[in-house]
Write a protein that holds these residues in place. Sequence first.
Motif, PDB file in Angstrom:
ATOM      1  N   LEU A 135     -40.874 -26.600  -0.917  1.00 46.13           N
ATOM      2  CA  LEU A 135     -42.038 -27.411  -1.257  1.00 46.13           C
ATOM      3  C   LEU A 135     -41.437 -28.774  -0.934  1.00 46.13           C
ATOM      4  CD1 LEU A 135     -44.370 -25.863  -3.709  1.00 46.13           C
ATOM      5  CD2 LEU A 135     -45.099 -26.270  -1.446  1.00 46.13           C
ATOM      6  N   ALA A 136     -40.412 -29.171  -1.793  1.00 49.84           N
ATOM      7  CA  ALA A 136     -39.738 -30.351  -1.925  1.00 49.84           C
ATOM      8  C   ALA A 136     -39.160 -30.700  -0.497  1.00 49.84           C
ATOM      9  CB  ALA A 136     -38.698 -30.367  -2.845  1.00 49.84           C
ATOM     10  N   TRP A 137     -38.668 -29.981   0.094  1.00 54.02           N
ATOM     11  CA  TRP A 137     -38.133 -30.167   1.507  1.00 54.02           C
ATOM     12  C   TRP A 137     -39.176 -30.273   2.762  1.00 54.02           C
ATOM     13  CZ3 TRP A 137     -33.828 -32.429   2.257  1.00 54.02           C
ATOM     14  CH2 TRP A 137     -32.783 -32.053   1.436  1.00 54.02           C
ATOM     15  N   GLY A 138     -40.282 -29.616   2.385  1.00 51.73           N
ATOM     16  CA  GLY A 138     -41.319 -29.912   3.183  1.00 51.73           C
ATOM     17  C   GLY A 138     -41.710 -31.263   3.084  1.00 51.73           C
ATOM     18  N   ALA A 139     -42.004 -31.818   1.881  1.00 50.47           N
ATOM     19  CA  ALA A 139     -42.342 -33.121   1.765  1.00 50.47           C
ATOM     20  C   ALA A 139     -41.238 -34.304   2.317  1.00 50.47           C
ATOM     21  CB  ALA A 139     -42.474 -33.641   0.083  1.00 50.47           C
ATOM     22  N   VAL A 140     -40.079 -33.760   2.186  1.00 49.58           N
ATOM     23  CA  VAL A 140     -38.972 -34.861   2.790  1.00 49.58           C
ATOM     24  C   VAL A 140     -39.130 -34.814   4.373  1.00 49.58           C
ATOM     25  CG1 VAL A 140     -36.495 -35.038   3.102  1.00 49.58           C
ATOM     26  CG2 VAL A 140     -37.222 -34.152   0.886  1.00 49.58           C
ATOM     27  N   GLY A 141     -39.385 -33.442   4.803  1.00 52.19           N
ATOM     28  CA  GLY A 141     -39.553 -33.744   6.287  1.00 52.19           C
ATOM     29  C   GLY A 141     -40.652 -34.358   6.889  1.00 52.19           C
ATOM     30  N   VAL A 142     -41.874 -34.589   6.181  1.00 52.68           N
ATOM     31  CA  VAL A 142     -42.888 -35.276   6.609  1.00 52.68           C
ATOM     32  C   VAL A 142     -42.596 -36.883   6.404  1.00 52.68           C
ATOM     33  CG1 VAL A 142     -45.325 -36.043   5.712  1.00 52.68           C
ATOM     34  CG2 VAL A 142     -44.724 -33.403   5.737  1.00 52.68           C
ATOM     35  N   LEU A 143     -41.799 -37.271   5.052  1.00 48.99           N
ATOM     36  CA  LEU A 143     -41.546 -38.491   5.092  1.00 48.99           C
ATOM     37  C   LEU A 143     -40.412 -38.716   6.174  1.00 48.99           C
ATOM     38  CD1 LEU A 143     -40.950 -41.173   3.673  1.00 48.99           C
ATOM     39  CD2 LEU A 143     -39.208 -39.853   2.002  1.00 48.99           C
ATOM     40  N   LEU A 286     -33.200 -37.478   7.488  1.00 45.31           N
ATOM     41  CA  LEU A 286     -34.051 -36.683   6.363  1.00 45.31           C
ATOM     42  C   LEU A 286     -34.965 -35.327   7.132  1.00 45.31           C
ATOM     43  CD1 LEU A 286     -35.870 -39.568   4.656  1.00 45.31           C
ATOM     44  CD2 LEU A 286     -34.209 -38.120   3.668  1.00 45.31           C
ATOM     45  N   ALA A 287     -35.430 -35.598   8.129  1.00 46.35           N
ATOM     46  CA  ALA A 287     -35.892 -34.706   8.962  1.00 46.35           C
ATOM     47  C   ALA A 287     -35.142 -33.475   9.232  1.00 46.35           C
ATOM     48  CB  ALA A 287     -36.466 -34.933  10.201  1.00 46.35           C
ATOM     49  N   PHE A 288     -33.667 -33.553   9.693  1.00 41.95           N
ATOM     50  CA  PHE A 288     -33.005 -32.609  10.207  1.00 41.95           C
ATOM     51  C   PHE A 288     -32.301 -32.023   8.891  1.00 41.95           C
ATOM     52  CE2 PHE A 288     -32.494 -34.794  14.229  1.00 41.95           C
ATOM     53  CZ  PHE A 288     -32.792 -33.806  15.011  1.00 41.95           C
ATOM     54  N   ALA A 289     -32.290 -33.022   7.584  1.00 44.09           N
ATOM     55  CA  ALA A 289     -31.659 -32.335   6.471  1.00 44.09           C
ATOM     56  C   ALA A 289     -32.719 -31.330   5.976  1.00 44.09           C
ATOM     57  CB  ALA A 289     -31.624 -33.265   5.308  1.00 44.09           C
ATOM     58  N   ALA A 290     -34.147 -31.717   6.182  1.00 38.97           N
ATOM     59  CA  ALA A 290     -35.200 -30.674   5.565  1.00 38.97           C
ATOM     60  C   ALA A 290     -35.123 -29.596   6.545  1.00 38.97           C
ATOM     61  CB  ALA A 290     -36.491 -31.382   5.896  1.00 38.97           C
ATOM     62  N   ILE A 291     -34.947 -29.540   8.029  1.00 44.20           N
ATOM     63  CA  ILE A 291     -35.108 -28.298   8.645  1.00 44.20           C
ATOM     64  C   ILE A 291     -33.898 -27.387   8.205  1.00 44.20           C
ATOM     65  CG2 ILE A 291     -34.530 -27.542  11.184  1.00 44.20           C
ATOM     66  CD1 ILE A 291     -35.719 -30.103  11.865  1.00 44.20           C
ATOM     67  N   ALA A 292     -32.548 -28.169   8.060  1.00 41.71           N
ATOM     68  CA  ALA A 292     -31.361 -27.289   7.685  1.00 41.71           C
ATOM     69  C   ALA A 292     -31.524 -26.527   6.425  1.00 41.71           C
ATOM     70  CB  ALA A 292     -29.973 -28.182   7.854  1.00 41.71           C
ATOM     71  N   ALA A 293     -31.919 -27.437   5.286  1.00 42.96           N
ATOM     72  CA  ALA A 293     -32.283 -26.954   3.771  1.00 42.96           C
ATOM     73  C   ALA A 293     -33.183 -25.821   3.740  1.00 42.96           C
ATOM     74  CB  ALA A 293     -32.596 -27.981   3.078  1.00 42.96           C
ATOM     75  N   ALA A 294     -34.351 -25.847   4.781  1.00 40.25           N
ATOM     76  CA  ALA A 294     -35.300 -24.867   4.578  1.00 40.25           C
ATOM     77  C   ALA A 294     -35.026 -23.474   5.003  1.00 40.25           C
ATOM     78  CB  ALA A 294     -36.511 -25.266   5.279  1.00 40.25           C
ATOM     79  N   GLN A 295     -33.789 -23.300   5.993  1.00 35.06           N
ATOM     80  CA  GLN A 295     -33.213 -22.060   6.066  1.00 35.06           C
ATOM     81  C   GLN A 295     -32.474 -21.431   5.150  1.00 35.06           C
ATOM     82  OE1 GLN A 295     -34.394 -21.573   9.137  1.00 35.06           O
ATOM     83  NE2 GLN A 295     -35.188 -23.542   9.331  1.00 35.06           N
TER      84      GLN A 295
END
Length: 309
Positions: A135-143, A286-295
């Motif tokens: 959930l947190a990384w989803g918000a980071v991805g949107v940002l 931030l977007a690529f961090a969210a993608i990587a962290a979500a995996q």
Amino acid sequence: MVQALSRSGPRPAAPPGRTLGLTLLTATAPASWGTTYLVTTEFLPTGHPLVSGVLRALPAGLILLAFTRRLPRGAWLWRSLLLGTLNIGALFTLLFVAAYRLPGGVAATLTAVQPLLVVGLAFLLLGEKPTRWRLAWGAVGVLGVGLIVLRGTLAFDLLGVLAGVGAAGVMAAGIVLTKRWGRPEGAGPATIAGWQLTAGGLVLVPLALAFEGLPPALDLPAIGGYLWLGVVGALLSFVIWFNGIGRLPVVAVSFLALLSPAVATILGWLFLDESLTPVQGLGFVLAFAAIAAAQLTPAAVRNLFHRGA
């Protein structure tokens, strides 16, 4: 690649050692969708988004049907129609409405909430409990996506906003239902892609005829653009995408869609002389961090740090 995937029936989840490779392969699908804006603006005739959707989806679906030589039966008749409408027909239409009524950055940011919607639908339909991590990384991805694509003065249109959120919603529903229903015995991802692309293209045909009429005359650049969107952006990409959905965690796959606006921005910088600012650079991080962290999971991240130490 299509031939290999078409022969496979329902496949088990990828073993840990192969997950990275499968994730990278699956990521090529949304990355290819990020080329749509450049191809559309530079090569395709203007004012025909629905016709473009038909030409992108329907020929690719019919080719896959001819290649796999299998039609849906039983429950898969209505499932294919529903999934094709969600993943192809409704998604393309809503994206076009959002793109025409909103600045591109606003539209892209609205559709970037899709991973968060997948988290909720996965809990309701698949029993996958949402984690604070994703959930947190989803918000980071949107940002991150917002920082990449939002520029200048924001303009909001109610219908455009509803279309943007609706596009995120139908894509999220399509991802989760595709995961929930899986594939019928002996049907590979190429078969499923053929069913859905054909169904989605057929759904768009009456809309295209009613609002835009027959396709315009096409020059060589337009033909090349449609071939790219049809072969790479539909036929190959959806086979790869459905293969990934079937074998990877559904929420993790949903984060890969954040690659589309990122790729679109990079191509605009490379080929359309669009500038990149430091704020956009932060957005990419931030977007690529969210993608990587979500995996990953928090436990996996801790293990990586322990190994590094």
